[in-house]
Every structure is written in C-alpha cells, then in structure tokens.
Design a protein around this motif. Structure first.
Motif, PDB file in Angstrom:
ATOM      1  N   MET A   1     -85.103 -29.808 -29.059  1.00 38.86           N
ATOM      2  CA  MET A   1     -85.690 -29.211 -30.264  1.00 38.86           C
ATOM      3  C   MET A   1     -84.569 -28.821 -31.216  1.00 38.86           C
ATOM      4  O   MET A   1     -83.550 -28.308 -30.798  1.00 38.86           O
ATOM      5  CB  MET A   1     -86.509 -27.974 -29.898  1.00 38.86           C
ATOM      6  CG  MET A   1     -87.165 -27.309 -31.114  1.00 38.86           C
ATOM      7  SD  MET A   1     -88.048 -25.794 -30.627  1.00 38.86           S
ATOM      8  CE  MET A   1     -89.311 -26.507 -29.604  1.00 38.86           C
ATOM      9  N   GLN A   2     -84.791 -29.036 -32.488  1.00 36.19           N
ATOM     10  CA  GLN A   2     -83.790 -28.677 -33.472  1.00 36.19           C
ATOM     11  C   GLN A   2     -84.411 -27.753 -34.505  1.00 36.19           C
ATOM     12  O   GLN A   2     -85.562 -27.885 -34.852  1.00 36.19           O
ATOM     13  CB  GLN A   2     -83.260 -29.919 -34.194  1.00 36.19           C
ATOM     14  CG  GLN A   2     -82.438 -30.803 -33.314  1.00 36.19           C
ATOM     15  CD  GLN A   2     -81.867 -31.940 -34.091  1.00 36.19           C
ATOM     16  OE1 GLN A   2     -80.679 -32.097 -34.187  1.00 36.19           O
ATOM     17  NE2 GLN A   2     -82.702 -32.753 -34.643  1.00 36.19           N
ATOM     18  N   ARG A   3     -83.623 -26.832 -34.962  1.00 39.87           N
ATOM     19  CA  ARG A   3     -84.054 -25.954 -36.022  1.00 39.87           C
ATOM     20  C   ARG A   3     -83.004 -25.981 -37.102  1.00 39.87           C
ATOM     21  O   ARG A   3     -81.837 -25.720 -36.841  1.00 39.87           O
ATOM     22  CB  ARG A   3     -84.209 -24.527 -35.503  1.00 39.87           C
ATOM     23  CG  ARG A   3     -84.771 -23.588 -36.533  1.00 39.87           C
ATOM     24  CD  ARG A   3     -84.952 -22.226 -35.910  1.00 39.87           C
ATOM     25  NE  ARG A   3     -85.191 -21.238 -36.942  1.00 39.87           N
ATOM     26  CZ  ARG A   3     -84.688 -20.023 -36.936  1.00 39.87           C
ATOM     27  NH1 ARG A   3     -83.907 -19.650 -35.966  1.00 39.87           N
ATOM     28  NH2 ARG A   3     -84.969 -19.175 -37.889  1.00 39.87           N
ATOM     29  N   PRO A  85     -75.438 -23.813 -31.523  1.00 40.77           N
ATOM     30  CA  PRO A  85     -76.416 -24.076 -30.466  1.00 40.77           C
ATOM     31  C   PRO A  85     -77.668 -23.218 -30.576  1.00 40.77           C
ATOM     32  O   PRO A  85     -77.637 -22.099 -31.090  1.00 40.77           O
ATOM     33  CB  PRO A  85     -75.635 -23.753 -29.184  1.00 40.77           C
ATOM     34  CG  PRO A  85     -74.570 -22.813 -29.624  1.00 40.77           C
ATOM     35  CD  PRO A  85     -74.189 -23.226 -31.010  1.00 40.77           C
ATOM     36  N   GLU A  86     -78.762 -23.768 -30.076  1.00 42.94           N
ATOM     37  CA  GLU A  86     -79.997 -23.009 -30.015  1.00 42.94           C
ATOM     38  C   GLU A  86     -79.858 -21.841 -29.048  1.00 42.94           C
ATOM     39  O   GLU A  86     -79.060 -21.890 -28.113  1.00 42.94           O
ATOM     40  CB  GLU A  86     -81.156 -23.910 -29.553  1.00 42.94           C
ATOM     41  CG  GLU A  86     -81.450 -25.061 -30.499  1.00 42.94           C
ATOM     42  CD  GLU A  86     -82.612 -25.903 -30.004  1.00 42.94           C
ATOM     43  OE1 GLU A  86     -83.662 -25.318 -29.624  1.00 42.94           O
ATOM     44  OE2 GLU A  86     -82.469 -27.126 -29.971  1.00 42.94           O
ATOM     45  N   SER A 143     -79.022 -26.479 -33.348  1.00 43.31           N
ATOM     46  CA  SER A 143     -79.320 -27.631 -32.518  1.00 43.31           C
ATOM     47  C   SER A 143     -78.375 -27.667 -31.325  1.00 43.31           C
ATOM     48  O   SER A 143     -77.224 -27.245 -31.422  1.00 43.31           O
ATOM     49  CB  SER A 143     -79.186 -28.927 -33.321  1.00 43.31           C
ATOM     50  OG  SER A 143     -79.341 -30.062 -32.489  1.00 43.31           O
ATOM     51  N   ASP A 144     -78.839 -28.191 -30.209  1.00 46.10           N
ATOM     52  CA  ASP A 144     -77.991 -28.347 -29.036  1.00 46.10           C
ATOM     53  C   ASP A 144     -77.191 -29.646 -29.072  1.00 46.10           C
ATOM     54  O   ASP A 144     -76.373 -29.895 -28.193  1.00 46.10           O
ATOM     55  CB  ASP A 144     -78.836 -28.301 -27.756  1.00 46.10           C
ATOM     56  CG  ASP A 144     -79.346 -26.894 -27.467  1.00 46.10           C
ATOM     57  OD1 ASP A 144     -78.665 -25.937 -27.864  1.00 46.10           O
ATOM     58  OD2 ASP A 144     -80.419 -26.753 -26.859  1.00 46.10           O
ATOM     59  N   SER A 145     -77.418 -30.490 -30.070  1.00 43.25           N
ATOM     60  CA  SER A 145     -76.662 -31.729 -30.223  1.00 43.25           C
ATOM     61  C   SER A 145     -76.097 -31.801 -31.635  1.00 43.25           C
ATOM     62  O   SER A 145     -76.837 -32.011 -32.596  1.00 43.25           O
ATOM     63  CB  SER A 145     -77.551 -32.956 -29.963  1.00 43.25           C
ATOM     64  OG  SER A 145     -76.856 -34.148 -30.273  1.00 43.25           O
ATOM     65  N   VAL A 146     -74.787 -31.612 -31.747  1.00 40.70           N
ATOM     66  CA  VAL A 146     -74.156 -31.621 -33.061  1.00 40.70           C
ATOM     67  C   VAL A 146     -74.318 -32.976 -33.735  1.00 40.70           C
ATOM     68  O   VAL A 146     -74.690 -33.068 -34.915  1.00 40.70           O
ATOM     69  CB  VAL A 146     -72.659 -31.262 -32.940  1.00 40.70           C
ATOM     70  CG1 VAL A 146     -71.975 -31.350 -34.307  1.00 40.70           C
ATOM     71  CG2 VAL A 146     -72.505 -29.861 -32.362  1.00 40.70           C
ATOM     72  N   ALA A 147     -74.029 -34.039 -33.000  1.00 45.55           N
ATOM     73  CA  ALA A 147     -74.094 -35.382 -33.575  1.00 45.55           C
ATOM     74  C   ALA A 147     -75.507 -35.723 -34.042  1.00 45.55           C
ATOM     75  O   ALA A 147     -75.707 -36.252 -35.139  1.00 45.55           O
ATOM     76  CB  ALA A 147     -73.602 -36.419 -32.569  1.00 45.55           C
TER      77      ALA A 147
END
Length: 247
Positions: A1-3, A85-86, A143-147
């Motif tokens: 999940m991204q915010r 990071p979330e 987000s837990d994924s920077v890329a």
C-alpha cells in the motif's frame, strides 16, 4: 500500500487542487511560492534522502538544470521528492505496538516525532535551494518501496526530468544496470521511457547502459488525489494521499 502525502506536511496556505491527478494535465496547488504546476516540461524533480549522494544530486541539478529566479528569464520550478516508509508499528516500552492497537494519542505523538525528523532532514536541501534563489516545493510519499513510489509519481505527474544520486560504492554496477539501487530499478522500469533520468555520483553524471529488454507501458498501481494538511509549518508542502474507500 502506498500513501502519497507531501506533508512536511503541511501547507499553511489555503486552497489546493481537487480531484485525481491522472485526469488533470497540469495540477495547480497553492504553496508558499504561489500557484504551483506539478506537471510541466521544465519542472525538475530531485530525489532526496539521508545519504550524501542526495545532496550531490541536488547541487548538480541546481548548477545544470535550474534557472535562478533572479534571472530575467522564466525560472524553473524544482521539486524535492522524499519517500519515507509506511508506519506499521510504533515504539512501546515493551517493544513495538501495531499501529492499529495504538491509541490516538500514542499514534499522534509518534507521527509528530517522525514529521520533525523529516523537517530536520529536508531543511538542509531547502537551504541549498534558497541559497541558489530557486523556487522549490517538496513532495513526500509514504511507501515501503522507494523505487515503486517514484515510478508511480513519474507516471501520475508526467515527470520529464528526474535527478537521482548514487553512492560511489554502487556506481560501477549501476553503469550496466546490474545492481539494485533505486536509480537502477527506475531505469529498468517502463516509467523511464517517458522521463529523462540523470544519475549523479560525486557531482558527475553516470552514463548508464540502456536496458535491452522490451518494456510494457507503465501504469501506476493506485489513483491519487491531492490533500492538504493544516499546520503552522513555515514551508509549503504539496500533499497526496490514496483515496479512502467509500463505506
């Protein structure tokens, strides 16, 4: 999940864009520098974080891509992009407490501390821009994924110029895209087809090999909508968040 939450948060100005960004070719926001257009051929986005390579990337962009606001010609708008990071857990005397189990007071106290850390981190980049008399706004993405977060941002905001820093220890592999740094992940992705990505190491551009595999068109995994958080922060911060599901 991204915010997507450009929150440092928290723009003190009134007024901000409405609706999903994907349907708006140029998305205006009210910030400290007036109306801001997130999408535009001349806008420059620089990824910033804790490493020294981030400042090197910013200084290179200021020297090579940005027109100073003191110049007689139209100035380029610079966006600092920071992915953090979330929040899944918060510190607790006996270890960690799941976010869902924390009280509102505990959660607000922790989030306030985290925001202050981000302010401290980003102030040095803002000062560099101020010294160069460059208009700057900051976009924060949770987000837990920077890329993956930056890939989505490229597509949603139609970013055409992106500058990323890389450490010297990763530079050799990066030239052939054999490593797994954020810059390499983005360059290997379909998002790079529409965006010029400059990778900077120790103040110089690294010439990267082009991927030989065929890439399919990239589409962001989520739709985003703009959001404004109110505070007395002296800077303006453009905010994005994932739309809440209707009940």
């Amino acid at each position: 999940m991204q915010r997507w939450n450009n929150e440092i948060e928290e723009d003190e100005e009134e007024g901000y864009g409405r609706g999903g960004l994907e349907s708006v070719p140029e998305s205006p926001f009210e910030g400290t520098s007036g109306t801001v257009f997130l999408t535009g051929e001349d806008n420059v986005y620089v990824g910033v974080g804790k490493g020294d390579s981030s400042m090197e990337a910013l200084l290179w962009a200021l020297a090579n891509l940005i027109t100073s606001s003191s110049s007689s010609s139209p100035s380029t708008l610079l966006f600092l992009v920071h992915v953090f990071p979330e929040t899944h857990f918060i510190p607790y005397p006996l270890g960690r407490l799941a976010k869902e189990q924390a009280s509102q007071e505990q959660l607000e106290a922790f989030m306030s501390q985290e925001r202050e850390k981000r302010r401290t981190l980003l102030n040095k980049f803002l000062r560099a821009c101020s010294d160069s008399k460059v208009k700057v706004e900051t976009v924060l993405v949770e987000s837990d994924s920077v890329a993956k977060a930056i890939q989505d941002l490229i597509s949603i905001l139609n970013i055409k110029q992106l500058v990323l820093g890389i450490d010297k220890s990763n530079a050799k592999k990066a030239k052939s895209l054999k490593g797994n740094t954020v810059a390499e992940q983005i360059l290997r992705s379909p998002a790079a087809e529409t965006c010029e990505v400059k990778v900077i190491c120790q103040g110089k551009v690294i010439e990267m090999e082009k991927p030989v595999t065929e890439r399919t068109p990239f589409k962001p995994s989520i739709q985003l909508e703009p959001k404004k958080d109110d505070s007395n922060d002296p800077f303006g911060w453009i905010c994005f968040s994932k739309p809440k599901a209707s009940s």
